[in-house]
Scaffold this active site. Structure first.
Site, PDB file in Angstrom:
ATOM      1  N   GLY A   1       0.830  -1.203   0.000  1.00 57.67           N
ATOM      2  CA  GLY A   1       0.000   0.000   0.000  1.00 57.67           C
ATOM      3  C   GLY A   1       0.858   1.243   0.000  1.00 57.67           C
ATOM      4  O   GLY A   1       2.019   1.233   0.396  1.00 57.67           O
TER       5      GLY A   1
ATOM      6  N   GLY B   1       0.244   5.648   0.408  1.00 58.17           N
ATOM      7  CA  GLY B   1      -0.725   6.725   0.585  1.00 58.17           C
ATOM      8  C   GLY B   1      -0.056   7.966   1.116  1.00 58.17           C
ATOM      9  O   GLY B   1       1.171   8.080   1.111  1.00 58.17           O
ATOM     10  N   GLY B   2      -0.863   8.890   1.568  1.00 58.21           N
ATOM     11  CA  GLY B   2      -0.352  10.142   2.088  1.00 58.21           C
ATOM     12  C   GLY B   2       0.563   9.921   3.273  1.00 58.21           C
ATOM     13  O   GLY B   2       1.516  10.662   3.486  1.00 58.21           O
TER      14      GLY B   2
ATOM     15  N   GLY C   1       2.492   7.276   3.818  1.00 53.25           N
ATOM     16  CA  GLY C   1       3.766   6.713   3.420  1.00 53.25           C
ATOM     17  C   GLY C   1       3.538   5.388   2.732  1.00 53.25           C
ATOM     18  O   GLY C   1       2.577   5.234   1.976  1.00 53.25           O
TER      19      GLY C   1
ATOM     20  N   LYS D   1       4.489   0.148   8.540  1.00 50.94           N
ATOM     21  CA  LYS D   1       4.176   1.450   7.948  1.00 50.94           C
ATOM     22  C   LYS D   1       5.425   2.311   7.986  1.00 50.94           C
ATOM     23  O   LYS D   1       5.979   2.565   9.057  1.00 50.94           O
ATOM     24  CB  LYS D   1       3.056   2.135   8.730  1.00 50.94           C
ATOM     25  CG  LYS D   1       1.720   1.480   8.521  1.00 50.94           C
ATOM     26  CD  LYS D   1       0.598   2.495   8.473  1.00 50.94           C
ATOM     27  CE  LYS D   1      -0.628   1.888   7.782  1.00 50.94           C
ATOM     28  NZ  LYS D   1      -1.612   2.909   7.452  1.00 50.94           N
TER      29      LYS D   1
ATOM     30  N   ASP E   1      -8.958  10.362  11.052  1.00 53.48           N
ATOM     31  CA  ASP E   1      -9.015  10.095   9.612  1.00 53.48           C
ATOM     32  C   ASP E   1      -9.806   8.815   9.355  1.00 53.48           C
ATOM     33  O   ASP E   1      -9.335   7.876   8.725  1.00 53.48           O
ATOM     34  CB  ASP E   1      -7.598   9.980   9.051  1.00 53.48           C
ATOM     35  CG  ASP E   1      -7.575  10.078   7.530  1.00 53.48           C
ATOM     36  OD1 ASP E   1      -8.604  10.490   6.935  1.00 53.48           O
ATOM     37  OD2 ASP E   1      -6.532   9.754   6.936  1.00 53.48           O
TER      38      ASP E   1
END
Ligand SMILES: *[C@@H]1O[C@H](CO)[C@@H](O)[C@H](O)[C@H]1NC(C)=O
Ligand SMILES: *[C@@H]1O[C@H](CO)[C@@H](O)[C@H](O)[C@H]1NC(C)=O
Ligand SMILES: *[C@@H]1O[C@H](CO)[C@@H](O)[C@H](O)[C@H]1NC(C)=O
Ligand SMILES: *[C@@H]1O[C@H](CO)[C@@H](O)[C@H](O)[C@H]1NC(C)=O
Ligand SMILES: *[C@@H]1O[C@H](CO)[C@@H](O)[C@H](O)[C@H]1NC(C)=O
Length: 683
Positions: free
Chosen positions: A416, A418-419, A421, A436, A533
């Protein structure tokens, strides 16, 4: 006309060449090569046809003499072009009966050796010496033809003695003896004296003497005040080819002489040089040749290899015309084999290679060591900065080293992006985990970080993704979570293939459990933990489609530094407008976002895809206008029987989306109502 001239010139040249050949043949064959131990090289020679005009030598019982004179020759040299001869001294002796006069008792040592103008007295090798007490002696060149002056040169010196003991052995500086340099160009000459009364000194200095002599060959002795008047002195003469031009009568230089048929430089590989003393020229063998430049083929190639002292070569010497080759043998090399010994090429190459490789290795090792140390230092710095010590003490969370996680962080494991990382899947300590890795732009609240991580690591709820540990040895700490197999709700909801379409029950249980997870977090006694979020991408599903909320608090941690500037992080489509305005995140912000998630689940329309929040707006508009929302529901689940049910869900969602945050239900309330709905459907 032109052709006639050319032919004439050719004839003349050939004639000259023939004459020259005839002359040289005579000089090299049948000529006496030496006399009395003195070599006689051409242009000098003994006997007709063996000498050049002006260079004749006679060999008499005492040895060689300049022809027509009694001047003995000690040496004849071609290079340098010098001859050494013995010349008589000049003198006058006073009459004891009349010491004021010399009467006929004198000899002025006049020389006439130079009828053909070959010689000049060497000014560099000779000096004029006057010996006597109370005398002025001088040398005069013979009168020059056509000159206004009688003499071209006059030079001399004065010697005086106070008494008989004045003159000192070894000193020729004006007492009993004086000496002066002579000018260049001096040729035939004689001496003269000024006469003084010698009456008081007749017993110790009855005569005056003057002579030219080799500078290095005369030392005054007091006894010389009475020297033999027959004395002769060694004198150096410079000789040259001095041939005059038949018309101008000027003596020819190299350039002019080379054009005449009498050019003296007969040998190949010879050079002409102007005379150093007087007009005329001399011939020399060119560099690399030696011998007699005045004779045909007189200049012979020098075998330099035979004279290693003068022509060094450390390699293989090979004589060539005019010079010599010097090269290292095969397999050897030298920068310059004439000056530096040859060394084995391999050895040199090997040395260079070994040296270079060694140097590179050392450098590489140093660089490696340096980088390693720096990396370690950096890791330690990051570890400390990221609160490693605090986390260590808490003992609630595993702290991974960078090396633990390194095998996981490779592109084949990337699951994955995304914003936040990048997310990597991997196995560490036997557990499948998701790592992550924040990207560089993430702003972590460094001081808060360890505390928050400790709190999050203590959270244990079946609907919250467990934080297993972290790695602090990097600038932005990496977080290690349990791995959730089915991926995000977003992915599952919007699958292209409808194979595993989430039915209403599944969706309902996802909503209900997610709400419980959120409610649990919001109700933590000491620290209310907010998500910040909430969105389908952050709700993961395990193999039983049970939801687990990911990234709890992390977005908030990341965003914290930006709160005060009014900037917010997170997905705008799910963002509480109040939070957007105030920049202050509350539990009601999560409630708002959850409202959007409910709408998304019942409509299967992505909030992210809808422009201007059209998903939320369309539901709100329907509500305001009192219209049916049926059109908005996902056709796949909006069966007639379930419409009322869906309407209830929409109702809860719209309450969550209330623009007045206070009017929104709490997460616990939402969870409770969803549970009730769920139970009513599956009693
Ligand atoms: C010396 O002088 C005397 C008298 O003037 C003279 O008779 C004599 O011949 C001279 N001697 C010589 C060697 O000139
Ligand atoms: C010169 O000679 C005189 C008489 O012989 C003597 O008295 C004097 O000392 C001498 N001078 C020098 C400088 O030798
Ligand atoms: C001067 O030259 C002669 C002849 O060449 C030689 O015999 C003598 O030793 C030389 N004297 C000196 C002081 O060089
Ligand atoms: C030049 O040479 C001619 C003969 O070749 C001779 O008569 C004459 O005297 C010479 N002149 C000089 C200055 O040597
Ligand atoms: C030799 O002398 C002549 C005449 O003096 C002159 O023109 C010429 O340049 C000289 N050559 C050299 C190499 O000095």
């Amino acid at each position: 006309m032109l052709r006639l001239w050319t032919s004439l010139m050719l004839l003349l040249l050939l004639g000259a060449a023939a004459a020259a050949t005839a002359a040289t043949t005579a000089t090299t064959r049948g000529c006496q090569p030496s006399c009395g131990g003195v070599d006689i090289p051409y242009p000098f020679g003994i006997g007709a046809g063996c000498f050049r005009k002006g260079f004749e030598i006679e060999c008499i019982n005492v040895g060689p003499v300049l022809a027509g004179t009694s001047l003995r020759v000690l040496k004849l040299s071609l290079d340098p072009d010098e001859s050494q001869v013995m010349l008589p001294i000049g003198w006058e002796c006073y009459n004891a009966s009349d010491p004021s006069d010399t009467y006929e008792n004198w000899d002025y040592g006049e020389t006439t050796m130079n009828n053909d103008g070959v010689y000049r007295i060497s000014n560099t090798h000779n000096m004029l010496v006057v010996v006597g007490c109370n005398t002025l002696g001088f040398a005069l060149s013979k009168p020059t033809k056509g000159s206004n002056y009688k003499y071209a040169y006059q030079t001399g010196c004065v010697s005086f003695c106070n008494n008989s003991a004045s003159a000192q052995d070894g000193l020729c500086d004006g007492v009993g003896c004086c000496h002066v340099n002579i000018p260049p160009g001096l040729t035939d000459y004689y001496f003269n004296f000024h006469e003084y009364d010698h009456s008081a000194m007749m017993d110790y200095s009855p005569c005056d003497y003057a002579f030219l002599v080799d500078r290095n060959n005369y030392t005054f002795q007091r006894s010389d005040l009475k020297m033999n008047t027959n004395q002769i002195m060694p004198v150096w003469l410079d000789w040259a080819i001095r041939v005059n031009d038949s018309i101008s009568e000027d003596i020819l230089s190299c350039k002019q002489a080379a054009k005449t048929g009498q050019y003296a430089c007969a040998s190949a590989h010879s050079d002409c040089v102007n005379s150093t003393n007087g007009p005329g020229y001399n011939c020399k063998c060119s560099k690399g040749y030696e011998g007699n430049a005045y004779v045909d083929d007189g200049c012979i190639n020098i075998d330099e290899c035979a004279d290693p002292a003068k022509y060094p070569c450390y390699g293989v010497c090979k004589d060539t015309q005019g010079w010599y080759g010097c090269e290292c043998p095969a397999g050897y090399r030298s920068h310059d084999p004439r000056t530096e010994p040859c060394t084995q090429q391999f050895a040199l190459a090997a040395q260079i290679s070994i040296g270079a490789i060694g140097g590179i290795l050392v450098l590489a090792f140093l660089a490696f060591f340096f980088v390693l140390r720096k990396e370690k230092q950096k890791a330690r710095d990051f570890y400390r900065k990221n609160g490693g010590l605090t986390l260590e003490k808490a003992r609630t969370i595993k702290i991974y080293t960078r090396d633990n996680l390194k095998p996981i962080l490779k592109s084949s494991n990337l699951i994955g992006k995304g914003g936040f990382g990048e997310v990597y899947k991997g196995v560490v300590d036997g557990a499948t985990v998701a790592v992550k890795k924040p990207n560089g732009r993430s702003v972590l609240e460094k001081e808060q970080f360890p505390n928050e991580v400790i709190i999050l690591s203590q959270v244990s709820h079946k609907n919250i993704v467990r934080l297993l540990g972290c790695c602090l040895e990097v600038d932005n700490p990496m977080l290690v979570y349990e791995f959730i197999s089915k991926g995000s709700l977003e992915d599952n909801l919007y699958r292209a293939d409808n194979e595993e379409l989430l039915d209403l029950d599944v969706r309902l249980s996802i909503l209900e459990e997610s709400a419980q997870g959120l409610a649990y977090m919001h109700s933590q006694i000491h620290n209310k933990i907010l998500h910040g979020d909430v969105k389908p991408a952050n709700i993961l599903l395990d193999e039983n489609f049970s939801p687990k909320i990911a990234d709890f608090g992390i977005s908030r941690l990341l965003a914290k530094g930006k709160y005060h500037t009014g900037n917010v992080i997170g997905d705008m489509s799910y963002m509480d407008p109040v939070y957007l305005q105030s920049g202050r995140l509350t539990d009601k912000s999560d409630v708002y976002s959850f409202g959007v998630v409910i709408l998304e689940l019942i409509s299967r329309k992505s909030a992210t895809d809808s422009e201007n929040n059209s998903l939320v707006r369309s539901f709100l508009e329907c509500q305001q206008k009192g219209e049916s929302m049926t059109e908005l529901f996902d056709k796949e689940i909006a069966t007639t029987g379930d419409l009322g049910f869906l309407n209830k869900l929409a109702e809860i969602a719209l309450e969550c989306l209330n623009l007045d945050a206070d009017q929104r239900p709490s997460m616990t309330n939402v969870a409770g109502r969803l549970l009730t709905l769920h139970r009513s459907r599956n009693p």
